[in-house]
Scaffold this active site. Structure first.
Site, PDB file in Angstrom:
ATOM      1  N   LYS A 181      -6.568  20.691  12.359  1.00 43.67           N
ATOM      2  CA  LYS A 181      -7.833  19.943  12.265  1.00 43.67           C
ATOM      3  C   LYS A 181      -7.725  18.985  11.077  1.00 43.67           C
ATOM      4  CE  LYS A 181     -10.995  23.647  13.906  1.00 43.67           C
ATOM      5  NZ  LYS A 181     -12.008  24.639  13.474  1.00 43.67           N
TER       6      LYS A 181
ATOM      7  N   ASP B 160      -6.934  24.737   9.398  1.00 42.66           N
ATOM      8  CA  ASP B 160      -8.277  24.163   9.301  1.00 42.66           C
ATOM      9  C   ASP B 160      -8.413  23.567   7.887  1.00 42.66           C
ATOM     10  OD1 ASP B 160     -11.034  23.778   9.752  1.00 42.66           O
ATOM     11  OD2 ASP B 160     -11.551  25.836   9.315  1.00 42.66           O
TER      12      ASP B 160
ATOM     13  N   ASP C 213      -1.827  29.876  14.111  1.00 43.04           N
ATOM     14  CA  ASP C 213      -2.533  29.426  15.311  1.00 43.04           C
ATOM     15  C   ASP C 213      -3.205  28.080  15.053  1.00 43.04           C
ATOM     16  OD1 ASP C 213      -4.300  30.563  13.485  1.00 43.04           O
ATOM     17  OD2 ASP C 213      -5.437  31.705  14.955  1.00 43.04           O
TER      18      ASP C 213
ATOM     19  N   ILE D 238     -13.312  26.547  18.011  1.00 44.21           N
ATOM     20  CA  ILE D 238     -12.685  26.832  19.305  1.00 44.21           C
ATOM     21  C   ILE D 238     -12.296  28.303  19.423  1.00 44.21           C
ATOM     22  CG2 ILE D 238     -11.774  24.481  19.604  1.00 44.21           C
ATOM     23  CD1 ILE D 238      -9.082  25.734  18.670  1.00 44.21           C
TER      24      ILE D 238
HETATM   25  P1  IMP Z   1      -7.915  27.749   6.940  1.00 44.86           P
HETATM   26  O1  IMP Z   1      -7.487  28.726   5.900  1.00 44.86           O
HETATM   27  O2  IMP Z   1      -9.256  27.161   6.654  1.00 44.86           O
HETATM   28  O3  IMP Z   1      -6.884  26.686   7.240  1.00 44.86           O
HETATM   29  O4  IMP Z   1      -8.200  28.563   8.256  1.00 44.86           O
HETATM   30  C1  IMP Z   1      -7.217  29.108   8.968  1.00 44.86           C
HETATM   31  C2  IMP Z   1      -7.648  30.313   9.780  1.00 44.86           C
HETATM   32  O5  IMP Z   1      -9.030  30.282  10.136  1.00 44.86           O
HETATM   33  C3  IMP Z   1      -6.886  30.276  11.062  1.00 44.86           C
HETATM   34  O6  IMP Z   1      -5.708  31.012  10.935  1.00 44.86           O
HETATM   35  C4  IMP Z   1      -7.841  30.902  12.050  1.00 44.86           C
HETATM   36  O7  IMP Z   1      -7.613  32.290  12.061  1.00 44.86           O
HETATM   37  C5  IMP Z   1      -9.202  30.606  11.502  1.00 44.86           C
HETATM   38  N1  IMP Z   1      -9.825  29.447  12.201  1.00 44.86           N
HETATM   39  C6  IMP Z   1      -9.887  28.169  11.777  1.00 44.86           C
HETATM   40  N2  IMP Z   1     -10.512  27.381  12.664  1.00 44.86           N
HETATM   41  C7  IMP Z   1     -10.852  28.184  13.698  1.00 44.86           C
HETATM   42  C8  IMP Z   1     -11.527  27.949  14.962  1.00 44.86           C
HETATM   43  O8  IMP Z   1     -11.947  26.839  15.331  1.00 44.86           O
HETATM   44  N3  IMP Z   1     -11.663  29.051  15.759  1.00 44.86           N
HETATM   45  C9  IMP Z   1     -11.214  30.294  15.411  1.00 44.86           C
HETATM   46  N4  IMP Z   1     -10.587  30.546  14.255  1.00 44.86           N
HETATM   47  C10 IMP Z   1     -10.406  29.514  13.401  1.00 44.86           C
HETATM   48 MG    MG Z   2      -5.103  32.640  11.825  1.00 46.23          MG
END
Ligand code: IMP
Ligand code: MG
Length: 178
Positions: A134, A106, A103, A156
């Protein structure tokens, strides 16, 4: 702009569903061109990617399979920095072209961990397709190969994304009002 309350927080519309669908179609068209004849296995990363995966698969026209894994890293509005695997891979990935369907990317911790797992299981090619990215928050080396939309580093909800489990059913995407 429309406002919505999710649990204790207020959000306002930032990406309408029509813009999401345009971005999803563009991602699917690129995948259709790049992965023709590669028999890809799409792996939807639950929970958040369920809606994007459904949208995307309807626009992917090449022969392919889809499967699901489940991981969690967020608590409230920020990452814990650790990725918990709740449901893992069942299929044989040996020699496969695998597309991880996210989805949102980040920090990149989630896709980085899954890329390594999929490669360790023998996949020939691992790619990431994400609805949202992001760039200001990303800290890993390999960017997602397929990106729907770049967004600022705000929290978000909507279109599959949640705040403490709520808001996934919203059609549009909403940004937290600070
Ligand atoms: P990462 O491992 O930091 O890249 O984060 C990824 C996961 O964090 C995504 O699959 C989302 O489930 C969750 N996530 C990251 N940013 C957001 C946000 O702004 N809203 C809701 N869930 C988020
Ligand atoms: Mg996710």
């Amino acid at each position: 702009m429309a406002k919505v309350r999710v649990l204790d927080k207020e959000f306002e519309t930032s990406i309408p569903e029509s813009a999401i669908q345009d971005a999803v179609r563009a991602v699917a068209e690129k995948i259709n061109r790049d992965l023709e004849g590669k028999d890809p296995l799409f792996v939807c990363i639950l929970n958040g990617a369920f809606m994007f995966a459904a949208d995307l698969m309807k626009c992917v026209s090449i022969p392919c399979e889809i499967s699901f894994v489940k991981v969690a890293s967020y608590a409230g509005t920020s990452t814990t920095g650790k990725v918990k695997e709740l449901i893992g891979f069942n299929e044989n990935l040996d020699g496969r072209t695998v597309v991880l369907v996210e989805d949102i990317v980040d920090t990149g911790i989630t896709i980085d961990m899954l890329r390594k797992q999929v490669s360790a299981k023998g996949a020939a090619d691992v790619r990431v397709a994400t609805m949202l990215y992001k760039p200001d928050s990303f800290r890993m080396d390999i960017k997602p190969e397929y990106i729907g939309l770049n967004i600022p580093n705000d929290f978000i909800v909507g279109h599959g994304l949640d705040y403490n489990g709520y808001g996934r059913n919203l059609k549009d995407i909403y940004t937290l009002i600070q």
